[in-house]
Scaffold this motif. Structure first.
Motif, PDB file in Angstrom:
ATOM      1  N   MET A  52       2.570  44.002   9.878  1.00  0.00           N
ATOM      2  CA  MET A  52       2.852  45.287   9.261  1.00  0.00           C
ATOM      3  C   MET A  52       1.625  46.183   9.175  1.00  0.00           C
ATOM      4  O   MET A  52       1.694  47.282   8.632  1.00  0.00           O
ATOM      5  CB  MET A  52       3.423  45.074   7.858  1.00  0.00           C
ATOM      6  N   GLY A  53       0.499  45.716   9.678  1.00  0.00           N
ATOM      7  CA  GLY A  53      -0.721  46.523   9.649  1.00  0.00           C
ATOM      8  C   GLY A  53      -1.498  46.454   8.359  1.00  0.00           C
ATOM      9  O   GLY A  53      -2.434  47.235   8.158  1.00  0.00           O
ATOM     10  N   ASP A  54      -1.142  45.534   7.457  1.00  0.00           N
ATOM     11  CA  ASP A  54      -1.866  45.345   6.201  1.00  0.00           C
ATOM     12  C   ASP A  54      -2.715  44.085   6.313  1.00  0.00           C
ATOM     13  O   ASP A  54      -2.198  42.990   6.620  1.00  0.00           O
ATOM     14  CB  ASP A  54      -0.897  45.217   5.019  1.00  0.00           C
ATOM     15  N   LEU A  55      -4.009  44.234   6.062  1.00  0.00           N
ATOM     16  CA  LEU A  55      -4.947  43.120   6.178  1.00  0.00           C
ATOM     17  C   LEU A  55      -5.638  42.883   4.843  1.00  0.00           C
ATOM     18  O   LEU A  55      -5.742  43.788   4.009  1.00  0.00           O
ATOM     19  CB  LEU A  55      -5.996  43.405   7.255  1.00  0.00           C
ATOM     20  N   ALA A  56      -6.137  41.662   4.679  1.00  0.00           N
ATOM     21  CA  ALA A  56      -6.897  41.303   3.492  1.00  0.00           C
ATOM     22  C   ALA A  56      -8.380  41.487   3.772  1.00  0.00           C
ATOM     23  O   ALA A  56      -8.876  41.178   4.863  1.00  0.00           O
ATOM     24  CB  ALA A  56      -6.612  39.863   3.078  1.00  0.00           C
ATOM     25  N   SER A  57      -9.086  42.008   2.797  1.00  0.00           N
ATOM     26  CA  SER A  57     -10.521  42.230   2.963  1.00  0.00           C
ATOM     27  C   SER A  57     -11.283  40.924   2.875  1.00  0.00           C
ATOM     28  O   SER A  57     -10.871  39.972   2.190  1.00  0.00           O
ATOM     29  CB  SER A  57     -11.028  43.203   1.887  1.00  0.00           C
ATOM     30  N   GLU A 104     -14.712  45.413   3.156  1.00  0.00           N
ATOM     31  CA  GLU A 104     -14.256  46.202   2.021  1.00  0.00           C
ATOM     32  C   GLU A 104     -12.852  46.729   2.285  1.00  0.00           C
ATOM     33  O   GLU A 104     -12.436  46.913   3.433  1.00  0.00           O
ATOM     34  CB  GLU A 104     -15.209  47.376   1.750  1.00  0.00           C
ATOM     35  N   SER A 105     -12.144  46.960   1.185  1.00  0.00           N
ATOM     36  CA  SER A 105     -10.796  47.517   1.301  1.00  0.00           C
ATOM     37  C   SER A 105     -10.875  48.998   1.667  1.00  0.00           C
ATOM     38  O   SER A 105     -11.877  49.675   1.438  1.00  0.00           O
ATOM     39  CB  SER A 105     -10.037  47.338  -0.014  1.00  0.00           C
ATOM     40  N   VAL A 135      -6.475  47.933   4.611  1.00  0.00           N
ATOM     41  CA  VAL A 135      -7.162  46.720   4.164  1.00  0.00           C
ATOM     42  C   VAL A 135      -7.100  46.669   2.649  1.00  0.00           C
ATOM     43  O   VAL A 135      -7.539  47.597   1.957  1.00  0.00           O
ATOM     44  CB  VAL A 135      -8.621  46.691   4.654  1.00  0.00           C
ATOM     45  N   LEU A 136      -6.546  45.581   2.122  1.00  0.00           N
ATOM     46  CA  LEU A 136      -6.356  45.401   0.685  1.00  0.00           C
ATOM     47  C   LEU A 136      -7.127  44.192   0.200  1.00  0.00           C
ATOM     48  O   LEU A 136      -7.429  43.275   0.980  1.00  0.00           O
ATOM     49  CB  LEU A 136      -4.866  45.230   0.359  1.00  0.00           C
ATOM     50  N   ASP A 137      -7.447  44.197  -1.083  1.00  0.00           N
ATOM     51  CA  ASP A 137      -8.090  43.043  -1.713  1.00  0.00           C
ATOM     52  C   ASP A 137      -7.020  42.031  -2.100  1.00  0.00           C
ATOM     53  O   ASP A 137      -6.026  42.375  -2.767  1.00  0.00           O
ATOM     54  CB  ASP A 137      -8.879  43.460  -2.950  1.00  0.00           C
ATOM     55  N   ALA A 138      -7.207  40.798  -1.702  1.00  0.00           N
ATOM     56  CA  ALA A 138      -6.256  39.748  -2.044  1.00  0.00           C
ATOM     57  C   ALA A 138      -6.375  39.380  -3.522  1.00  0.00           C
ATOM     58  O   ALA A 138      -7.436  39.514  -4.131  1.00  0.00           O
ATOM     59  CB  ALA A 138      -6.487  38.517  -1.170  1.00  0.00           C
ATOM     60  N   ILE A 139      -5.275  38.920  -4.097  1.00  0.00           N
ATOM     61  CA  ILE A 139      -5.258  38.489  -5.504  1.00  0.00           C
ATOM     62  C   ILE A 139      -5.786  37.063  -5.551  1.00  0.00           C
ATOM     63  O   ILE A 139      -5.157  36.129  -5.045  1.00  0.00           O
ATOM     64  CB  ILE A 139      -3.833  38.568  -6.073  1.00  0.00           C
ATOM     65  N   LYS A 140      -6.956  36.908  -6.144  1.00  0.00           N
ATOM     66  CA  LYS A 140      -7.591  35.594  -6.201  1.00  0.00           C
ATOM     67  C   LYS A 140      -7.762  35.057  -7.614  1.00  0.00           C
ATOM     68  O   LYS A 140      -8.020  33.875  -7.803  1.00  0.00           O
ATOM     69  CB  LYS A 140      -8.957  35.649  -5.516  1.00  0.00           C
ATOM     70  N   ASN A 141      -7.642  35.917  -8.633  1.00  0.00           N
ATOM     71  CA  ASN A 141      -7.884  35.454  -9.994  1.00  0.00           C
ATOM     72  C   ASN A 141      -7.154  36.348 -10.992  1.00  0.00           C
ATOM     73  O   ASN A 141      -7.058  37.567 -10.800  1.00  0.00           O
ATOM     74  CB  ASN A 141      -9.392  35.465 -10.304  1.00  0.00           C
ATOM     75  N   ILE A 142      -6.635  35.726 -12.059  1.00  0.00           N
ATOM     76  CA  ILE A 142      -6.020  36.421 -13.192  1.00  0.00           C
ATOM     77  C   ILE A 142      -6.730  35.916 -14.444  1.00  0.00           C
ATOM     78  O   ILE A 142      -6.693  34.730 -14.740  1.00  0.00           O
ATOM     79  CB  ILE A 142      -4.512  36.165 -13.280  1.00  0.00           C
ATOM     80  N   GLU A 143      -7.384  36.802 -15.160  1.00  0.00           N
ATOM     81  CA  GLU A 143      -8.226  36.415 -16.304  1.00  0.00           C
ATOM     82  C   GLU A 143      -7.662  36.995 -17.595  1.00  0.00           C
ATOM     83  O   GLU A 143      -7.336  38.187 -17.670  1.00  0.00           O
ATOM     84  CB  GLU A 143      -9.652  36.916 -16.092  1.00  0.00           C
ATOM     85  N   LEU A 144      -7.533  36.121 -18.605  1.00  0.00           N
ATOM     86  CA  LEU A 144      -7.096  36.555 -19.930  1.00  0.00           C
ATOM     87  C   LEU A 144      -8.299  37.077 -20.696  1.00  0.00           C
ATOM     88  O   LEU A 144      -9.269  36.352 -20.928  1.00  0.00           O
ATOM     89  CB  LEU A 144      -6.443  35.395 -20.687  1.00  0.00           C
ATOM     90  N   VAL A 162      -6.530  41.524 -13.275  1.00  0.00           N
ATOM     91  CA  VAL A 162      -6.056  41.032 -11.982  1.00  0.00           C
ATOM     92  C   VAL A 162      -6.928  41.663 -10.901  1.00  0.00           C
ATOM     93  O   VAL A 162      -6.996  42.893 -10.793  1.00  0.00           O
ATOM     94  CB  VAL A 162      -4.573  41.394 -11.763  1.00  0.00           C
ATOM     95  N   ASP A 163      -7.599  40.818 -10.101  1.00  0.00           N
ATOM     96  CA  ASP A 163      -8.586  41.344  -9.142  1.00  0.00           C
ATOM     97  C   ASP A 163      -7.998  41.538  -7.746  1.00  0.00           C
ATOM     98  O   ASP A 163      -8.584  41.139  -6.756  1.00  0.00           O
ATOM     99  CB  ASP A 163      -9.806  40.429  -9.085  1.00  0.00           C
ATOM    100  N   GLY A 164      -6.849  42.186  -7.659  1.00  0.00           N
ATOM    101  CA  GLY A 164      -6.258  42.508  -6.365  1.00  0.00           C
ATOM    102  C   GLY A 164      -6.074  44.004  -6.219  1.00  0.00           C
ATOM    103  O   GLY A 164      -6.239  44.769  -7.166  1.00  0.00           O
ATOM    104  N   SER A 165      -5.707  44.422  -5.005  1.00  0.00           N
ATOM    105  CA  SER A 165      -5.496  45.849  -4.758  1.00  0.00           C
ATOM    106  C   SER A 165      -4.091  46.243  -5.203  1.00  0.00           C
ATOM    107  O   SER A 165      -3.112  45.631  -4.784  1.00  0.00           O
ATOM    108  CB  SER A 165      -5.670  46.164  -3.271  1.00  0.00           C
TER     109      SER A 165
END
Length: 310
Positions: A52-57, A104-105, A135-144, A162-165
């Motif tokens: 779909m043309g979407d890539l992870a940074s 980079e995204s 180019v998007l940032d992948a979701i790698k961590n969710i912090e409370l 949430v550290d994603g795009s």
């Protein structure tokens, strides 16, 4: 003699004419090189197809040019590839694949120029392909980022990073006592930033779990948090304060009563000066005391027989 010479000339030219026909016939259909670009990304042992043309940074990326040549017209041709990644990096080679990554995204335009030489005597055929890449940032961590201790019957606010795009789809649910609920659903929320805020009121004390699932166009992450909920201390505090107020009022009343008894108005002693006539020629002075409270009405002189005044 002339007929024989003409026959041999025709026989010699026939292979040349046939060869020209074989080479020029297919080349008339090769004005453009048909094909498509396919993106692959490798993370760990997994390979993802990004069609779909979407890539992870910051993820190793492999882009391949798949040639469409069902008649195998280019089976023996030599190709050249020039890859313009859109971020200032240009890669040239003879293989239909390029390996790189976007650190980079952002939004980029990838361009590919394909050149092919069919024969030595024909000009090279070129084709240019371009596609927009997000180019998007992948979701790698969710912090409370809120305390993990809460109280019953209070409106609790929870904040997560949430550290994603964005945009991201968030599905969350609370599980009392961390008991799995297979039939239960979740609450779906659209997140347009990197901070997720939830408001919840706990109805019972104990260990509760919060399941969160977050995904964007290129990644997905699911995690769970354990939350400790304690009983609300405010009712007990109010009860203790009420009891203390009652005790203070009681002791104050007792103290006022006790102090009032101690500070009563003292009684006054009134003495009567009497003379006893029955004494043997001697004057005897008699005193009679009467305890009278101040304010009481009673005769000042008590008569006992005959009163004598000196």
């Amino acid at each position: 003699m002339e007929r024989k010479n003409a026959f041999w000339i025709v026989m010699l030219l026939l292979p040349v004419l046939l060869g020209v026909a074989e080479t020029t016939g297919p080349l008339s259909d090769l004005e453009n090189i048909a094909g498509k670009l396919v993106f692959y990304q490798m993370e760990g042992n997994a390979t993802y197809v990004r069609d779909m043309g979407d890539l992870a940074s910051d993820v190793p990326t492999e882009t391949m040019f798949e040639l469409f040549d069902p008649q195998r017209n280019f089976s023996r041709s030599k190709f050249t590839y020039t890859w313009d990644l859109g971020n200032g990096e240009v890669i040239q080679g003879t293989e239909p694949v390029v390996r790189y990554h976007y650190p980079e995204s952002g939004n980029y335009t990838l361009r590919l120029k394909v050149g092919v030489n069919v024969t030595k005597y024909t000009p090279a055929i070129t084709g240019v392909y371009s596609t927009d890449v997000q180019v998007l940032d992948a979701i790698k961590n969710i912090e409370l980022r809120s305390p993990s201790d809460y109280e019953v019957a209070q409106d609790s606010s929870l904040a997560f990073h949430v550290d994603g795009s964005p945009p991201m789809w968030v599905c969350w649910r609370f599980l009392p006592y961390c008991v799995p609920d297979i039939m239960g659903g979740c609450t779906l929320t659209m997140l347009y930033e990197n901070t997720l805020r939830l408001n919840h009121t706990f109805t019972s004390a104990g260990i509760h779990c919060l399941d969160i699932s977050v995904r964007n166009e290129i990644s997905k992450l699911q995690t769970s948090f354990s939350l400790y909920v304690k009983r609300n201390s405010n009712p007990h505090l109010l009860f203790m304060l009420s009891c203390a107020a009652v005790l203070i009022a009681t002791f104050s009343f007792i103290a006022v009563i006790a102090c009032r008894k101690r500070t009563q108005i003292p009684v006054s002693s009134n003495a009567l000066y009497l003379k006893n006539p029955e004494s043997d020629g001697q004057s005897t002075i008699l005193f009679k005391f009467s305890n009278l409270e101040r304010g009481e009405k009673e005769p000042l002189l008590l008569q006992c027989g005959t009163q004598y005044f000196s």
